[in-house]
Write a protein that holds these residues in place. Structure first.
Motif, PDB file in Angstrom:
ATOM      1  N   LEU A   1       9.584  -4.775  -4.833  1.00 33.66           N
ATOM      2  CA  LEU A   1      10.050  -3.626  -5.236  1.00 33.66           C
ATOM      3  C   LEU A   1      10.542  -3.805  -6.629  1.00 33.66           C
ATOM      4  CD1 LEU A   1      10.053  -2.514  -2.329  1.00 33.66           C
ATOM      5  CD2 LEU A   1      12.469  -1.485  -2.779  1.00 33.66           C
ATOM      6  N   ALA A   2      10.227  -4.904  -7.413  1.00 31.17           N
ATOM      7  CA  ALA A   2      10.589  -5.390  -8.604  1.00 31.17           C
ATOM      8  C   ALA A   2      10.321  -4.288  -9.759  1.00 31.17           C
ATOM      9  CB  ALA A   2      10.278  -6.838  -9.028  1.00 31.17           C
ATOM     10  N   ASP A   3       9.212  -3.884  -9.491  1.00 30.76           N
ATOM     11  CA  ASP A   3       8.552  -3.077 -10.602  1.00 30.76           C
ATOM     12  C   ASP A   3       8.637  -1.537 -10.195  1.00 30.76           C
ATOM     13  OD1 ASP A   3       8.435  -5.390 -12.468  1.00 30.76           O
ATOM     14  OD2 ASP A   3       6.640  -5.571 -11.617  1.00 30.76           O
ATOM     15  N   ILE A   4       9.194  -1.089  -9.076  1.00 33.04           N
ATOM     16  CA  ILE A   4       9.284   0.136  -8.521  1.00 33.04           C
ATOM     17  C   ILE A   4      10.365   0.882  -9.041  1.00 33.04           C
ATOM     18  CG2 ILE A   4       9.182   1.695  -6.596  1.00 33.04           C
ATOM     19  CD1 ILE A   4       6.648  -0.215  -7.031  1.00 33.04           C
ATOM     20  N   GLU A   5      10.338   2.245  -9.529  1.00 29.83           N
ATOM     21  CA  GLU A   5      11.389   2.784 -10.080  1.00 29.83           C
ATOM     22  C   GLU A   5      12.348   3.034  -9.107  1.00 29.83           C
ATOM     23  OE1 GLU A   5      11.855   7.050 -12.386  1.00 29.83           O
ATOM     24  OE2 GLU A   5      10.030   6.391 -11.945  1.00 29.83           O
ATOM     25  N   HIS A   6      11.874   3.774  -7.993  1.00 33.65           N
ATOM     26  CA  HIS A   6      12.868   4.022  -6.957  1.00 33.65           C
ATOM     27  C   HIS A   6      13.081   2.808  -5.828  1.00 33.65           C
ATOM     28  CE1 HIS A   6      15.111   6.219  -3.924  1.00 33.65           C
ATOM     29  NE2 HIS A   6      14.378   5.631  -2.905  1.00 33.65           N
ATOM     30  N   ARG A   7      14.282   2.128  -5.955  1.00 32.06           N
ATOM     31  CA  ARG A   7      14.338   1.021  -5.103  1.00 32.06           C
ATOM     32  C   ARG A   7      15.451   1.158  -4.222  1.00 32.06           C
ATOM     33  NH1 ARG A   7      13.323  -1.502 -10.288  1.00 32.06           N
ATOM     34  NH2 ARG A   7      15.478  -1.559 -10.791  1.00 32.06           N
ATOM     35  N   PRO A   8      15.129   1.488  -3.014  1.00 31.31           N
ATOM     36  CA  PRO A   8      16.184   1.668  -1.918  1.00 31.31           C
ATOM     37  C   PRO A   8      17.139   0.459  -1.879  1.00 31.31           C
ATOM     38  CG  PRO A   8      14.438   2.281  -1.123  1.00 31.31           C
ATOM     39  CD  PRO A   8      13.792   1.779  -2.344  1.00 31.31           C
ATOM     40  N   THR A   9      18.279   0.516  -1.045  1.00 30.30           N
ATOM     41  CA  THR A   9      19.255  -0.767  -1.096  1.00 30.30           C
ATOM     42  C   THR A   9      18.532  -1.460   0.076  1.00 30.30           C
ATOM     43  OG1 THR A   9      21.097   0.573  -1.491  1.00 30.30           O
ATOM     44  CG2 THR A   9      21.416  -1.471  -0.114  1.00 30.30           C
ATOM     45  N   ILE A  10      18.443  -2.649  -0.168  1.00 31.53           N
ATOM     46  CA  ILE A  10      17.805  -3.741   0.846  1.00 31.53           C
ATOM     47  C   ILE A  10      19.044  -4.620   1.525  1.00 31.53           C
ATOM     48  CG2 ILE A  10      16.120  -5.462   0.983  1.00 31.53           C
ATOM     49  CD1 ILE A  10      15.038  -4.755  -1.729  1.00 31.53           C
ATOM     50  N   ARG A  11      18.825  -4.418   3.014  1.00 23.58           N
ATOM     51  CA  ARG A  11      20.058  -5.357   3.572  1.00 23.58           C
ATOM     52  C   ARG A  11      19.393  -6.070   4.667  1.00 23.58           C
ATOM     53  NH1 ARG A  11      24.479  -0.322   4.069  1.00 23.58           N
ATOM     54  NH2 ARG A  11      24.856  -0.228   1.777  1.00 23.58           N
TER      55      ARG A  11
ATOM     56  N   SER B   1       0.649  -1.276   0.061  1.00 25.50           N
ATOM     57  CA  SER B   1       0.000   0.053  -0.031  1.00 25.50           C
ATOM     58  C   SER B   1       0.762   1.322   0.025  1.00 25.50           C
ATOM     59  CB  SER B   1      -1.048   0.045   1.264  1.00 25.50           C
ATOM     60  OG  SER B   1      -0.121  -0.034   2.386  1.00 25.50           O
ATOM     61  N   ILE B   2       2.057   1.116   0.760  1.00 30.61           N
ATOM     62  CA  ILE B   2       2.919   2.260   0.791  1.00 30.61           C
ATOM     63  C   ILE B   2       3.469   2.580  -0.714  1.00 30.61           C
ATOM     64  CG2 ILE B   2       4.993   3.039   1.546  1.00 30.61           C
ATOM     65  CD1 ILE B   2       4.637   1.469   4.177  1.00 30.61           C
ATOM     66  N   LEU B   3       3.930   1.532  -1.518  1.00 35.39           N
ATOM     67  CA  LEU B   3       4.345   1.447  -2.904  1.00 35.39           C
ATOM     68  C   LEU B   3       3.287   2.198  -3.648  1.00 35.39           C
ATOM     69  CD1 LEU B   3       6.600  -1.538  -2.745  1.00 35.39           C
ATOM     70  CD2 LEU B   3       7.391   0.603  -2.594  1.00 35.39           C
ATOM     71  N   ASN B   4       2.099   1.563  -3.466  1.00 32.96           N
ATOM     72  CA  ASN B   4       1.110   2.135  -4.429  1.00 32.96           C
ATOM     73  C   ASN B   4       0.694   3.558  -4.302  1.00 32.96           C
ATOM     74  OD1 ASN B   4      -1.194   1.101  -6.408  1.00 32.96           O
ATOM     75  ND2 ASN B   4      -2.395   1.950  -4.636  1.00 32.96           N
ATOM     76  N   ASP B   5       0.767   3.885  -3.149  1.00 31.60           N
ATOM     77  CA  ASP B   5       0.752   5.573  -2.856  1.00 31.60           C
ATOM     78  C   ASP B   5       1.721   6.107  -2.997  1.00 31.60           C
ATOM     79  OD1 ASP B   5      -1.606   7.282  -1.984  1.00 31.60           O
ATOM     80  OD2 ASP B   5      -0.423   7.323  -0.259  1.00 31.60           O
ATOM     81  N   GLY B   6       2.831   5.656  -3.138  1.00 28.68           N
ATOM     82  CA  GLY B   6       3.989   6.349  -3.461  1.00 28.68           C
ATOM     83  C   GLY B   6       4.490   7.216  -2.264  1.00 28.68           C
ATOM     84  N   ARG B   7       4.041   6.942  -1.099  1.00 31.49           N
ATOM     85  CA  ARG B   7       4.522   7.737   0.167  1.00 31.49           C
ATOM     86  C   ARG B   7       4.049   6.949   1.386  1.00 31.49           C
ATOM     87  NH1 ARG B   7       0.158  12.843  -0.145  1.00 31.49           N
ATOM     88  NH2 ARG B   7      -1.774  11.486  -0.121  1.00 31.49           N
ATOM     89  N   LEU B   8       4.665   7.316   2.262  1.00 31.78           N
ATOM     90  CA  LEU B   8       4.371   6.831   3.665  1.00 31.78           C
ATOM     91  C   LEU B   8       3.465   7.982   4.494  1.00 31.78           C
ATOM     92  CD1 LEU B   8       4.803   4.702   6.166  1.00 31.78           C
ATOM     93  CD2 LEU B   8       7.032   6.129   6.562  1.00 31.78           C
ATOM     94  N   ILE B   9       2.356   7.951   4.896  1.00 36.99           N
ATOM     95  CA  ILE B   9       1.329   8.758   5.207  1.00 36.99           C
ATOM     96  C   ILE B   9       1.240   8.655   6.726  1.00 36.99           C
ATOM     97  CG2 ILE B   9       0.132   8.974   3.013  1.00 36.99           C
ATOM     98  CD1 ILE B   9      -2.127   7.354   4.240  1.00 36.99           C
TER      99      ILE B   9
END
Length: 209
Positions: free
Chosen positions: A191-201, A21-29
């Protein structure tokens, strides 16, 4: 201790199940904005969230309620994560920290959003907490407690928060810390299809034993 806003990391914790839902919205609310959306999986105490939404104001930000801000800690492995993992929160079983991820940004990135923000002296859900919207307030936090591994008796101070009004864009995050490789794999798939992909660790030290 605090050195500068660019190098000071801030952390938001959420269940991995909330990422779609965060990715779909493009933001954390904020929780206040969340009331107008489909509910996410809650990982905190309902009564404290209600207090933040309806009772505790942030005087330096036009008396807005704490719940109108997106909260960040200044450290991973927060006291709230400890409490959640102990099974002290309703509907969250002991050991549930495995599904919780840390969304990481910097203090400077939050300031650059040009939205109202404030720093709390401790847990922003406590009535005795103070708030300030000046950068110098970050220097006044109890950094010894914030950075401590063992923080018994100093949980309030370790729980100091950065509050960002209304929302934080997904693009503001540069890293996602995960409990293990299984959760990191789930995040990678999401995140596979998300333009902005933070580093995942995998950041096991950010969690409890």
């Amino acid at each position: 201790m605090f050195t500068d806003a660019e190098s000071t990391l801030v952390y938001h914790i959420t269940d991995v199940a909330n990422l779609p839902s965060i990715l779909n919205d493009g933001r954390l609310i904020s929780d206040a904005a969340m009331e107008q959306h489909d509910p996410n999986i809650v990982i905190g105490y309902d009564h404290i969230k209600l207090r933040r939404l309806r009772e505790i104001h942030v005087p330096c930000c036009d008396e807005r309620f704490v719940g109108e801000f997106v909260p960040f800690y200044f450290c991973p492995r927060s006291p709230m994560l400890f409490t959640i993992n102990k099974g002290n929160v309703p509907n969250r079983p002991a050991g549930c920290q495995r599904s919780i991820v840390h969304l990481v940004s910097t203090l400077q990135r939050m300031i650059d959003l040009d939205q109202r923000w404030a720093v709390s002296s401790g847990n922003a859900g406590a009535f005795h907490t103070t708030f300030d919207d000046q950068l110098m307030a970050v220097n006044m936090l109890d950094w010894e407690a914030i950075q401590a591994i063992s923080w018994s008796g100093r949980g309030h101070q370790k729980s100091a928060e950065l509050l960002v009004a209304d929302f934080v864009p997904w693009s503001a995050f540069h890293q996602i810390g995960c409990y293990n490789s299984a959760i990191a794999g789930q995040v990678t798939e999401l995140l596979a299809d998300i333009e902005h992909r933070p580093t995942i660790r995998v950041e096991r030290d950010w969690y409890y034993a």
